[in-house]
Design an enzyme around this catalytic site. Structure first.
Site, PDB file in Angstrom:
ATOM      1  N   SER A  91      44.402 -45.908 -30.188  1.00 33.19           N
ATOM      2  CA  SER A  91      43.241 -46.029 -29.308  1.00 33.19           C
ATOM      3  C   SER A  91      43.449 -45.152 -28.067  1.00 33.19           C
ATOM      4  O   SER A  91      43.760 -43.971 -28.201  1.00 33.19           O
ATOM      5  CB  SER A  91      43.033 -47.505 -28.963  1.00 33.19           C
ATOM      6  N   ASP A  93      36.430 -47.550 -38.604  1.00 31.01           N
ATOM      7  CA  ASP A  93      36.319 -47.640 -37.141  1.00 31.01           C
ATOM      8  C   ASP A  93      35.211 -46.705 -36.656  1.00 31.01           C
ATOM      9  O   ASP A  93      35.264 -45.506 -36.908  1.00 31.01           O
ATOM     10  CB  ASP A  93      37.662 -47.227 -36.523  1.00 31.01           C
ATOM     11  N   HIS A 107      39.785 -50.086 -36.270  1.00 29.75           N
ATOM     12  CA  HIS A 107      40.280 -49.289 -35.138  1.00 29.75           C
ATOM     13  C   HIS A 107      41.807 -49.313 -35.002  1.00 29.75           C
ATOM     14  O   HIS A 107      42.433 -48.272 -34.810  1.00 29.75           O
ATOM     15  CB  HIS A 107      39.620 -49.812 -33.860  1.00 29.75           C
TER      16      HIS A 107
END
Lengths: 468, 468
Positions: free
Chosen positions: A178, A389, A445
């Site tokens: 991320s 994601d 994600h």
């Protein structure tokens, strides 16, 4: 005179010993886990910053295989502001909360059979200051930024290795997912520059690992709409109209381009209630909406709240992943847990999994340039994407990789786990720089949180220089 | 003389009564289900064909709401050759096998809370002859085709309604999925023509329902590659290369176009081990491969085998959906079950869920023309797609719908179940013809099997003329 010198030296030595003793702790048991921990866990603080006003907290877990020779990962959880504990307990660490039996009291802890510590030593760091258990001694010390974090994390690493000479020669990888994807190449470059400047200790940087990483919002977030189109969330017509009206620029569109704004409206309506972290998982609607709920904000916001500790089960259809994070609040805020982790008293009043109110300047918009510099050196890079994601879609990642002008070394093909297609991989190179791109099919994600077995297999093969 | 006449009439009446009694049975209990069935189930045979040599077996289940006024669905399971029982027990019926506790002996049956019989009467038909429990009296009778099936199914329906005058005035929808999608508009057109010709009984055809239906292989199967591209299974480069080399024709490509064949090779390699019915579910590798394993065949082949009755659980990662179909083989081949269903002795030696060795001519390649004709009449059409199906991808369905030149009546928007986005919908119209297109987010080829709650909500709202 000699005596005074000797006395001063002794004092210094004692101080050093004391300071070392005070900032590093071997944890053998933890509340919620019955018996002795199945891994070697150390926690501690390392002071960084100009006047050492910042105390970065970390968890270090030794490899369950051969800690002396296995590589070290410096794991940077995203946010910025998401705690190392979140990466450890929900993603790649050996300990996980028993979410199914959680009733609001201290959660039980069990072992994660797919921990990345099966094959690597991992330092989980609470970065930047203000995250998890990291704190500053001064109010000004709480200010941070991308560049400051990169420097702080590098300083942290040098000090940590100095304190752990036994690990000084291990191969090291900077890793994260991320928003960590932004810091990973920045920290790698700090290490490279430090090594080139002859700083001690020399760090045996082998490469880096990035999962659904933020690299350049103008690429990553811009691809959310093409991604939504591909994944059947918006129709060809909406997409074509926006493509033409916005000239392909969907993220931060020109506010004067009314035609574009108009074309984006039905797209936003179509996807606003979809869970961006995994387009097929439920979205928590009961969580208080954030100002950036639409997902068009600068950073990837995670739904996060301690307001509801009732966890509906997966079976009754009301389950949603962010609710499982409630376990971490109960655990990490428990005074007994904090004592066991050797958290300094009075430093943290309210632990949050992801601190959204950091004083943090996003002063490096794109880190493509950092990748370009690193691609001129001999490193191994693993760049993986959970392909479900929408926050940082695989398409954006492929786009910036294309921008590095690498050569394809091994063409796109499926990779397998348990005889099943686990995703796809393609390898790029430029002289001695190798970049392996990997999709994790069906993962969201934070890919190892969704497909743990596949992700451990990916890491293991890649670290062993095996073809995926 | 009068007496002879009277005698003959009595004989005819008795024959009729006997024949009716012999071909229709109310089933109150079934092996595997404890207690009386929770629904009204009737089974029976209806003879069709020129010389009535074909005996089509059916299951009729009354609506659990208001059978007298609720609509009737004539449900056509795909294949061709997949049994009505498969549609009933694994997709939309009120009874389902307890797969979790299956140990190879007679499976238990439980209730499906999301049965479509909650809102509709359903006739599940074993079509074409040779499927499930349907049989022929002559060897020649086993030959069938698209056109013959359409006629047979229409004849079946007329006879069934004649035998069930109480249901004669109910609204009727022809419905089906997969290869059933080809027959649905064909049967609808037979009904339309029959009604126009004044045949009795007049059938109150209201419209039709198609799920991931085969409509035109040159559209549906051709879209598998663009779909694989969208879903991150093949990269932009492979797709672009094939698009140019094959001029967009990926299904049945010109064998002399070597450049195209060459461009398709890495694509086939990339997707050959992906489960076409749901790209995120495991593919059963232990099942004997079929000649058309690559999925480039004319019909959608389902992995199907009775060889392995061991069912790994979903948790150990070895679970795969086709293995759950083993329950049906054990159940339907049990003599006690066949007796309970009133299967005629000696007609079926080996019941298979999907009979792949039918003598069946696919003599209508595309049914787009049938939809065009129907779109000129006032019908309601529900066309839904599980969006994770690569066999008959949603993109192909949208493509042929576009070919009908309808007007958009209600634009693409999400539809919700339990406050979650369940998929997307768009409504088209042409005069009094309305077509509602629906995606079921995250569902595979037989959408109600994957997302039962969502699909029942979809049907319920659509039948009630509610906006989705």
């Amino acid at each position: 005179m000699k005596l005074i010198w000797f006395g001063a030296l002794l004092l210094l030595l004692l101080q050093l010993l004391f300071s070392k003793a005070a900032s590093e702790f071997n944890i053998e048991t933890l509340p919620g886990y019955s018996g002795t921990l199945p891994v070697k866990l150390e926690t501690g603080y390392i002071d960084v910053g100009e006047t050492e006003e910042v105390q970065l907290f970390y968890y270090f877990i030794e490899s369950e295989s051969n800690p002396k020779t296995d590589p070290i990962l410096l794991w940077l959880t995203g946010g910025p502001g998401c705690s190392a504990l979140s990466g450890l307990f929900y993603e790649i660490g050996p300990l996980a909360f028993d979410v199914a039996d959680f009733d609001g009291s201290l959660p039980s802890i069990h072992q994660n059979p797919y921990s990345w510590t099966k094959v690597a030593n991992i330092i989980f760091i609470d970065w930047p200051v203000g995250t998890g258990f990291s704190y500053a001694n001064t109010s000004k010390g709480y200010s941070s930024s991308d560049t400051k974090s990169a420097k702080d994390n590098y300083t942290f690493l040098r000090k940590w290795l100095s304190n752990h000479p036994v690990f000084m020669k291990n191969r090291l990888y900077v890793a994260g997912d991320s928003y960590g994807g932004k810091l990973v190449p920045m920290v790698a470059l700090e290490i490279l520059k430090g090594n080139e400047a002859g700083f001690h200790p020399r760090i045996f940087l082998q490469g880096y690992i990035i999962g659904n990483g933020v690299t350049d919002p103008n690429i990553d977030y811009n691809e959310r709409i093409p991604y939504a189109h591909r994944m059947a969330l918006i129709p060809d017509e909406y997409f074509e109209s926006a493509k033409i009206s916005c000239d392909g620029k969907y993220y931060n569109p020109d506010p004067k381009n009314l035609q574009c704004l108009y074309a984006l409206r039905p797209i936003q309506e179509s996807i606003k209630n979809v869970n961006g972290g995994h387009i097929l998982e439920p979205k928590c609607k009961i969580i208080a909406p954030k100002p950036d709920e639409l997902g068009w904000d600068q950073t990837l916001v995670e739904d996060d709240s301690i307001d509801h500790l009732f966890l509906p089960s997966k079976i009754d259809g009301l389950w949603c992943r962010p609710q499982t994070y409630a376990t971490s609040y109960i655990w990490a805020n428990d005074p007994i847990v904090q004592e066991a982790l050797h958290i300094k008293k009075g430093t943290i009043t309210d632990w949050t999994r992801c601190n959204h109110s950091l004083s943090y300047e996003h002063n490096i918009e794109s880190v493509v340039q950092y990748h370009k510099i690193l691609s001129k050196k001999g490193y191994e890079a693993l760049v993986y994407s959970g392909d479900h994601d929408m926050g940082v879609p695989y398409m954006g990642t492929l786009k910036w990789i294309r921008g590095l002008n690498l050569t394809i070394d091994d063409e796109w093909r499926p990779w397998n786990v348990n005889g099943q297609v686990a995703g796809y991989t393609r390898k790029y190179k430029k002289n001695d720089f190798y970049l392996t791109f990997v999709t994790v099919k069906g993962a969201g994600h934070t890919a190892p949180e969704y497909n743990p077995e596949q992700c451990l297999a990916m890491l293991d093969r890649w670290l062993s220089l095996y073809p995926l």
